[in-house]
Scaffold this motif. Structure first.
Motif, PDB file in Angstrom:
ATOM      1  N   GLY A 195       7.483  11.210  59.964  1.00 16.20           N
ATOM      2  CA  GLY A 195       6.433  11.783  59.132  1.00 16.20           C
ATOM      3  C   GLY A 195       6.313  13.286  59.281  1.00 16.20           C
ATOM      4  N   LEU A 196       6.307  13.982  58.153  1.00 12.75           N
ATOM      5  CA  LEU A 196       6.131  15.437  58.141  1.00 12.75           C
ATOM      6  C   LEU A 196       4.727  15.763  57.641  1.00 12.75           C
ATOM      7  CD1 LEU A 196       9.568  16.587  56.645  1.00 12.75           C
ATOM      8  CD2 LEU A 196       8.890  16.520  59.046  1.00 12.75           C
ATOM      9  N   HIS A 197       4.100  16.747  58.273  1.00 11.01           N
ATOM     10  CA  HIS A 197       2.729  17.109  57.926  1.00 11.01           C
ATOM     11  C   HIS A 197       2.628  18.618  57.709  1.00 11.01           C
ATOM     12  CE1 HIS A 197       2.635  13.572  60.663  1.00 11.01           C
ATOM     13  NE2 HIS A 197       1.770  13.111  59.783  1.00 11.01           N
ATOM     14  N   PRO A 198       1.668  19.044  56.895  1.00 10.75           N
ATOM     15  CA  PRO A 198       1.406  20.491  56.785  1.00 10.75           C
ATOM     16  C   PRO A 198       1.002  21.047  58.145  1.00 10.75           C
ATOM     17  CG  PRO A 198       0.260  19.264  55.059  1.00 10.75           C
ATOM     18  CD  PRO A 198       0.785  18.247  56.020  1.00 10.75           C
ATOM     19  N   ARG A 199       1.291  22.323  58.380  1.00 14.15           N
ATOM     20  CA  ARG A 199       1.032  22.896  59.697  1.00 14.15           C
ATOM     21  C   ARG A 199      -0.466  23.073  59.981  1.00 14.15           C
ATOM     22  NH1 ARG A 199       6.225  25.488  58.901  1.00 14.15           N
ATOM     23  NH2 ARG A 199       7.590  24.890  60.642  1.00 14.15           N
TER      24      ARG A 199
ATOM     25  N   PHE B 273       4.814  22.775  64.924  1.00 12.61           N
ATOM     26  CA  PHE B 273       5.709  21.663  64.610  1.00 12.61           C
ATOM     27  C   PHE B 273       5.212  20.932  63.364  1.00 12.61           C
ATOM     28  CE2 PHE B 273       6.184  22.515  69.092  1.00 12.61           C
ATOM     29  CZ  PHE B 273       7.551  22.431  69.290  1.00 12.61           C
ATOM     30  N   LYS B 274       6.134  20.354  62.606  1.00 12.31           N
ATOM     31  CA  LYS B 274       5.782  19.725  61.341  1.00 12.31           C
ATOM     32  C   LYS B 274       5.327  18.274  61.489  1.00 12.31           C
ATOM     33  CE  LYS B 274       8.673  22.596  58.334  1.00 12.31           C
ATOM     34  NZ  LYS B 274       9.735  22.606  57.295  1.00 12.31           N
ATOM     35  N   HIS B 275       5.557  17.686  62.660  1.00 12.93           N
ATOM     36  CA  HIS B 275       5.099  16.327  62.896  1.00 12.93           C
ATOM     37  C   HIS B 275       3.828  16.414  63.734  1.00 12.93           C
ATOM     38  CE1 HIS B 275       5.077  12.064  63.422  1.00 12.93           C
ATOM     39  NE2 HIS B 275       5.315  12.105  64.724  1.00 12.93           N
ATOM     40  N   GLN B 276       2.678  16.073  63.122  1.00 12.65           N
ATOM     41  CA  GLN B 276       1.384  16.297  63.775  1.00 12.65           C
ATOM     42  C   GLN B 276       0.525  15.035  63.694  1.00 12.65           C
ATOM     43  OE1 GLN B 276      -0.567  19.945  62.551  1.00 12.65           O
ATOM     44  NE2 GLN B 276       1.356  21.070  62.419  1.00 12.65           N
ATOM     45  N   GLU B 277       0.556  14.252  64.773  1.00 12.09           N
ATOM     46  CA  GLU B 277      -0.259  13.047  64.841  1.00 12.09           C
ATOM     47  C   GLU B 277      -1.564  13.333  65.569  1.00 12.09           C
ATOM     48  OE1 GLU B 277       1.673   9.519  66.226  1.00 12.09           O
ATOM     49  OE2 GLU B 277       3.599  10.089  65.333  1.00 12.09           O
ATOM     50  N   LEU B 278      -2.579  12.556  65.245  1.00 13.80           N
ATOM     51  CA  LEU B 278      -3.901  12.726  65.831  1.00 13.80           C
ATOM     52  C   LEU B 278      -3.853  12.703  67.354  1.00 13.80           C
ATOM     53  CD1 LEU B 278      -7.067  12.723  65.211  1.00 13.80           C
ATOM     54  CD2 LEU B 278      -6.927  10.258  65.539  1.00 13.80           C
ATOM     55  N   ARG B 279      -3.124  11.752  67.929  1.00 13.92           N
ATOM     56  CA  ARG B 279      -3.119  11.566  69.379  1.00 13.92           C
ATOM     57  C   ARG B 279      -2.494  12.734  70.133  1.00 13.92           C
ATOM     58  NH1 ARG B 279       1.983   9.269  70.866  1.00 13.92           N
ATOM     59  NH2 ARG B 279       3.271   9.011  68.996  1.00 13.92           N
ATOM     60  N   PHE B 280      -1.718  13.581  69.447  1.00 10.82           N
ATOM     61  CA  PHE B 280      -1.099  14.723  70.127  1.00 10.82           C
ATOM     62  C   PHE B 280      -2.154  15.686  70.681  1.00 10.82           C
ATOM     63  CE2 PHE B 280       3.051  14.534  67.397  1.00 10.82           C
ATOM     64  CZ  PHE B 280       3.324  13.293  67.951  1.00 10.82           C
ATOM     65  N   LEU B 281      -3.349  15.713  70.046  1.00  8.88           N
ATOM     66  CA  LEU B 281      -4.403  16.633  70.483  1.00  8.88           C
ATOM     67  C   LEU B 281      -5.406  15.990  71.436  1.00  8.88           C
ATOM     68  CD1 LEU B 281      -5.370  18.686  67.279  1.00  8.88           C
ATOM     69  CD2 LEU B 281      -3.753  19.256  69.091  1.00  8.88           C
TER      70      LEU B 281
ATOM     71  N   LEU C 150      13.354  17.209  73.152  1.00 11.07           N
ATOM     72  CA  LEU C 150      13.171  18.467  72.428  1.00 11.07           C
ATOM     73  C   LEU C 150      14.286  18.680  71.412  1.00 11.07           C
ATOM     74  CD1 LEU C 150      11.655  21.166  72.076  1.00 11.07           C
ATOM     75  CD2 LEU C 150      13.106  22.110  73.889  1.00 11.07           C
ATOM     76  N   VAL C 151      15.520  18.416  71.817  1.00  7.40           N
ATOM     77  CA  VAL C 151      16.664  18.574  70.903  1.00  7.40           C
ATOM     78  C   VAL C 151      16.487  17.663  69.691  1.00  7.40           C
ATOM     79  CG1 VAL C 151      19.140  18.190  70.646  1.00  7.40           C
ATOM     80  CG2 VAL C 151      18.265  19.332  72.692  1.00  7.40           C
ATOM     81  N   TYR C 152      16.042  16.432  69.932  1.00  2.00           N
ATOM     82  CA  TYR C 152      15.820  15.492  68.834  1.00  2.00           C
ATOM     83  C   TYR C 152      14.757  16.012  67.872  1.00  2.00           C
ATOM     84  CZ  TYR C 152      14.445  11.186  66.427  1.00  2.00           C
ATOM     85  OH  TYR C 152      14.138  10.254  65.461  1.00  2.00           O
ATOM     86  N   ASN C 153      13.657  16.517  68.421  1.00  2.00           N
ATOM     87  CA  ASN C 153      12.534  16.943  67.586  1.00  2.00           C
ATOM     88  C   ASN C 153      12.755  18.295  66.919  1.00  2.00           C
ATOM     89  OD1 ASN C 153       9.972  15.072  67.752  1.00  2.00           O
ATOM     90  ND2 ASN C 153      10.919  15.010  69.781  1.00  2.00           N
ATOM     91  N   MET C 154      13.737  19.033  67.351  1.00  4.32           N
ATOM     92  CA  MET C 154      14.043  20.300  66.684  1.00  4.32           C
ATOM     93  C   MET C 154      14.806  20.084  65.380  1.00  4.32           C
ATOM     94  SD  MET C 154      12.574  22.618  68.400  1.00  4.32           S
ATOM     95  CE  MET C 154      13.297  24.106  67.699  1.00  4.32           C
ATOM     96  N   ASN C 155      15.302  18.873  65.188  1.00  4.27           N
ATOM     97  CA  ASN C 155      16.020  18.524  63.960  1.00  4.27           C
ATOM     98  C   ASN C 155      15.016  17.965  62.956  1.00  4.27           C
ATOM     99  OD1 ASN C 155      17.576  17.273  61.916  1.00  4.27           O
ATOM    100  ND2 ASN C 155      19.280  16.949  63.333  1.00  4.27           N
TER     101      ASN C 155
END
Length: 505
Positions: free
Chosen positions: A260-264, A307-315, A247-252
């Motif tokens: 990769g950054l994605h639109p929300r 979150f700004k990093h949004q991959e298909l597999r997350f859902l 979590l600490v890593y991904n908050m940065n």
């Protein structure tokens, strides 16, 4: 329409796809089988950043609990080579998911007709065939989520029947929450709304079972932390809390920008339609919107979209929840059932073939030919990172590129290592490939280059200095990352292994 017949056909298609060498995303190997096989068998290979002791962002304990039973069976019973072990895991994942999804549906508060159609959509979904058979942490996350929703629903049944939630039910609620979080830091995103409902229906007037769930989660977490700390063996003696480190890593933002950054709106407008396809036509039913599956799906989409990093597999975990929540009452009235089924089958067959059969499939097929053998220098270019555990090599050296001020270099490659050496150039430019070959040729004339057919044209500038001859190739390889419409040569499927030699002028 006989949905049962198509449901069984869907199950068979899933088994077929589970035994295909497709490769969807590097994390299906590097967050699961790569570290566990290095620990179990002593193979050398790639170590993902999450498993470096200074990061310690993935729980080794969860991996060992889930993956080592099959490793033991393989060592003492099956004796399969790495690619066979991979297929064994895929069958395990697929069958386990289909059984638990059926159990989950049995306790959903929906009609028998609704359960039948929901089970049909789950079993004929390409997400079941592909993602749930592959060794993603997201696949295990789905299984854990369904188990937890099942236990939560049973807890509600207990209260509605005039009983207090049992201690066994309370224990499993706490334990599954803990295991799910240590498997993936995103797990709580799917639980916020369902757990609020469970608290309202069950625990608001039964504080002792709630306390027992909290104690259960705390004890299980403490056990996992203890074994993770032993596994990582930190020099500073601190306790390793893997999901917290993640979590600490991904908050940065600077960290996640590397991935990769994605639109929300990506999850809602892109990933969700890609996962569910035409079933979204039926939308959510008002009748089921406050049930646990719908609450879980809604909770997951809303929270993960922050979150700004949004991959298909997350859902992926919300797909069975959506199938249990859509408005199936209008299945034959809003749109004819025949039309829905036709569109649904076409969508899933196309996606199943693309992702489950052809996507990056040549990589696994090629590496499996070198399992347990010495290799020369293997330079991988413009492909997904090779899952080095399939080499089954105890002396393997793995090198890759490094970045300095956003410029890619090969400064960390040891050019003196001329055997059992895998170099992952990822998507670097042709100049970096030329530099790599030039440095290696000083020490060895045994260099092999692996690349997809989509980028063969990019070798043209090097042909004056280098000779490339085809050693092995496969046509079962789809590379979607380097297609340049409408140029046909960039759409040609296939993966080649080329022997590289220097042209002496």
């Amino acid at each position: 329409m006989r949905l049962k017949t198509y449901e069984y056909i869907g199950l068979l298609i899933g088994l077929f796809i589970a035994l295909e060498p497709s490769y969807i995303h590097p994390d299906e190997h590097f967050q699961t089988l790569e570290p566990i096989l290095q620990w179990w068998s002593g193979y050398k290979g790639t170590i993902a950043w999450e498993f470096l002791p200074e990061n310690a962002s993935r729980s080794v304990t969860i991996l060992k609990l889930y993956y080592t039973p099959m490793l033991w069976l393989n060592d003492y019973i099956f004796h399969l080579k790495p690619v066979g072990l991979l297929y064994l895991y895929r069958i395990q994942n697929y069958l386990l998911y289909t059984v638990i999804a059926s159990l989950f549906l049995e306790f959903c508060e929906v009609s028998i007709t609704h359960k039948t159609k929901a089970k049909f959509f789950i079993r004929t979904s390409y997400v079941t065939w592909v993602f749930q058979s592959h060794t993603f942490s997201n696949s295990l996350e789905t299984i854990l989520l369904l188990l937890l929703l099942f236990v939560c629903q049973y807890c509600i049944y207990e209260v509605r029947s005039g009983k207090s939630p049992s201690f066994i039910t309370s224990f499993w609620i706490g334990a599954l929450i803990s295991i799910g979080i240590f498997n993936r830091m995103t797990f709580p995103a799917f639980l916020v709304l369902p757990l609020l409902s469970v608290f309202y229906h069950c625990f608001i007037s039964h504080w002792l079972p709630l306390a027992f769930s909290v104690i259960s989660a705390s004890v299980v977490s403490a056990i996992i932390i203890f074994f993770d700390t032993k596994a990582y063996n930190p020099v500073n003696g601190e306790w390793i809390i893997a999901p917290w480190n993640n979590l600490v890593y991904n908050m940065n933002v600077d960290n996640i920008a590397q991935h990769g950054l994605h639109p929300r709106y990506t999850h809602l407008l892109v990933n969700l339609p890609l996962l569910c396809g035409p079933v979204l036509i039926l939308l959510l039913s008002k009748r089921y919107i406050l049930k646990l599956p719908a609450l879980s799906a809604l909770s997951g989409v809303l929270i993960l979209s922050l979150f700004k990093h949004q991959e298909l597999r997350f859902l992926v975990p919300i797909v069975p929840a959506i199938c249990a929540s859509i408005n199936l009452e209008s299945f034959d009235t809003f749109i004819q059932g025949e039309v829905i089924l036709t569109i649904w089958f076409i969508f899933n067959i196309v996606m199943g073939l693309l992702l489950g059969v052809f996507h990056q499939a040549g990589i696994i097929s090629l590496i499996s030919q070198f399992s347990s053998h010495d290799i020369p220098v293997h330079v991988w270019w413009k492909t997904y990172s090779p899952p080095t555990w399939i080499y089954a090599n105890y002396n393997l050296t793995v090198s890759t590129t490094n970045f300095v001020d956003n410029i890619e270099y090969v400064e960390n490659v040891n050019w003196n290592v001329t055997s059992n050496h895998v170099v992952d150039l990822k998507g670097s430019d042709v100049e970096l490939l030329n530099e790599t070959l030039t440095n290696f040729i000083k020490f060895t004339d045994s260099i092999q280059l692996i690349l997809p057919n989509t980028v063969m044209e990019q070798l043209e500038p090097l042909r004056k200095e280098w000779n490339f001859t085809v050693d092995r190739e496969t046509s079962q390889h789809s590379d979607l990352d380097h297609i340049d419409f409408p140029r046909w040569k960039t759409m040609k499927p296939g993966l080649k292994l080329l022997n590289v030699s220097h042209i002496i002028s």
